[in-house]
Design a protein around this motif. Structure first.
Motif, mmCIF file in Angstrom:
data_model
loop_
_atom_site.group_PDB
_atom_site.id
_atom_site.type_symbol
_atom_site.label_atom_id
_atom_site.label_comp_id
_atom_site.label_asym_id
_atom_site.label_seq_id
_atom_site.Cartn_x
_atom_site.Cartn_y
_atom_site.Cartn_z
ATOM 1 N N ALA A 61 0.842 -1.209 0.000
ATOM 2 C CA ALA A 61 0.000 0.000 0.000
ATOM 3 C C ALA A 61 0.867 1.245 0.000
ATOM 4 C CB ALA A 61 -0.910 -0.010 1.227
ATOM 5 N N ALA A 62 0.438 2.242 -0.750
ATOM 6 C CA ALA A 62 1.206 3.487 -0.839
ATOM 7 C C ALA A 62 1.170 4.272 0.458
ATOM 8 C CB ALA A 62 0.669 4.350 -1.976
ATOM 9 N N HIS A 63 0.163 4.030 1.294
ATOM 10 C CA HIS A 63 0.108 4.725 2.581
ATOM 11 C C HIS A 63 -0.471 3.807 3.645
ATOM 12 C CE1 HIS A 63 -4.238 5.250 2.128
ATOM 13 N NE2 HIS A 63 -4.034 5.786 0.930
ATOM 14 N N CYS A 140 -6.675 -7.810 8.121
ATOM 15 C CA CYS A 140 -6.046 -8.403 6.934
ATOM 16 C C CYS A 140 -6.807 -9.637 6.457
ATOM 17 C CB CYS A 140 -4.590 -8.758 7.238
ATOM 18 S SG CYS A 140 -3.490 -7.330 7.401
ATOM 19 N N LYS A 141 -7.226 -10.454 7.388
ATOM 20 C CA LYS A 141 -7.977 -11.670 7.030
ATOM 21 C C LYS A 141 -9.260 -11.306 6.315
ATOM 22 C CE LYS A 141 -9.898 -15.929 8.981
ATOM 23 N NZ LYS A 141 -10.122 -16.710 10.234
ATOM 24 N N LEU A 147 0.062 -8.414 6.384
ATOM 25 C CA LEU A 147 1.094 -7.473 6.807
ATOM 26 C C LEU A 147 2.374 -7.755 6.029
ATOM 27 C CD1 LEU A 147 0.668 -7.565 10.708
ATOM 28 C CD2 LEU A 147 -0.171 -5.807 9.119
ATOM 29 N N PRO A 148 3.189 -6.733 5.786
ATOM 30 C CA PRO A 148 4.491 -7.009 5.161
ATOM 31 C C PRO A 148 5.398 -7.744 6.137
ATOM 32 C CG PRO A 148 4.345 -4.707 5.865
ATOM 33 C CD PRO A 148 2.985 -5.299 6.089
ATOM 34 N N VAL A 273 -0.608 -2.471 4.558
ATOM 35 C CA VAL A 273 -0.862 -3.843 4.110
ATOM 36 C C VAL A 273 -0.155 -4.132 2.798
ATOM 37 C CG1 VAL A 273 -3.079 -3.902 5.308
ATOM 38 C CG2 VAL A 273 -2.980 -3.245 2.890
ATOM 39 N N VAL A 274 -0.008 -5.414 2.508
ATOM 40 C CA VAL A 274 0.558 -5.864 1.239
ATOM 41 C C VAL A 274 -0.337 -6.956 0.659
ATOM 42 C CG1 VAL A 274 2.907 -5.377 2.024
ATOM 43 C CG2 VAL A 274 2.004 -7.687 2.209
#
Length: 278
Positions: A61-63, A140-141, A147-148, A273-274
């Motif tokens: 994510a960019a932010h 995230c789920k 997460l990275p 997030v990724v």
């Protein structure tokens, strides 16, 4: 074949022209980081030693995740954060001695510094805070992201620069790139950059890959473990936060790694997030 960072820049340029951002169930743009072998860590750093690591391509994510995005998650699922359940979030107000925080039973993501210090009604574009590592995993789920890892975060944050700061950033000009605490101590409020606490995401200049706030706004949870964990369940975070000052917490860089209890909630702790590329 292009080296990873050259490919990385190329993809960024392509993205600026024709890349159609994917939302991945939240309101953030993503930058593609190509797979390859990268150098991470720092010489003589006990917890993050200099080493090479191979990774697969991923989107990041960019932010940082915003209050608006987290609200969608709560509205869709009825999720109750750990700060709400245990009423033990740690908050800050000017006047406290260095490294001292307050336990506030009224604080949670809607009131990240406690009800008496105001809510987020006009801060929906700020990063969500007062969420624990476990809360971040729950989001995230639901959103189909993750997460990275500690290494992915560093590779994206450094943007190919081996030093503690990405290209063009120094300790003297970092205020152009990060929301940090500029006062000498935390006894007096610090509004010198326009913000006492969090800032709207992307308020400051991005790194060369187009990632905002990696050096300051809120600490960002990552997955992974460190030697000092000794098998314990510990959450780790990277980058800096609005609270970090040169005299009290100089973690506003790409090499140091913080550790907290996975159930702990702070008003300077959030996440980015990724999404894996399959």
């Amino acid at each position: 074949m292009l080296q990873p960072i050259k490919r990385y820049i190329l993809l960024t340029l392509i993205n600026s022209i024709s890349y159609s951002p994917t939302l991945f169930s939240q309101d953030s743009l993503f930058v593609c980081v190509p797979g390859g072998t990268y150098q991470v860590g720092q010489k003589n750093h006990t917890q993050n030693p200099l080493r090479k690591i191979s990774i697969n391509s991923f989107y990041i994510a960019a932010h940082e995740l915003t209050n608006s995005a987290f609200e969608k998650f709560v509205q869709a699922t009825g999720y109750i954060t750990e700060a709400e359940r245990y009423k033990n979030a740690l908050v800050f107000e000017p006047g406290l001695k260095e490294f001292r925080w307050l336990t506030d039973s009224t604080a949670y993501w809607r009131y990240p510094n406690g009800i008496m210090r105001g809510g987020i009604e006009k801060k929906m574009d700020h990063p969500v805070t007062c969420i624990s590592f476990n809360d971040a995993l729950a989001y995230c789920k639901w959103a189909g992201v993750r997460l990275p890892t500690l290494e992915e975060w560093e590779i994206a944050a450094t943007a190919g620069t081996p030093s503690k700061y990405f290209r063009k950033v120094t300790k003297t000009n970092i205020r152009r790139y990060a929301n940090i605490w500029h006062g000498y101590d935390h006894l007096q409020p610090d509004h010198t950059d326009g913000f006492l606490y969090t800032a709207p995401v992307a308020s400051f200049k991005p790194n060369p890959l187009g990632l905002y706030d990696v050096l300051g706004n809120v600490f960002e949870f990552c997955s992974g473990s460190l030697p000092r964990d000794n098998g314990r369940k510990v959450a780790h975070a990277r980058g800096g936060s609005w609270w970090c000052s040169a005299n009290a917490c100089s973690f506003f860089n790409t090499k140091d790694i913080g550790s907290v209890n996975p159930h702990a909630s702070f008003s300077n702790q959030g996440f980015r997030v990724v999404k894996s590329i399959r």
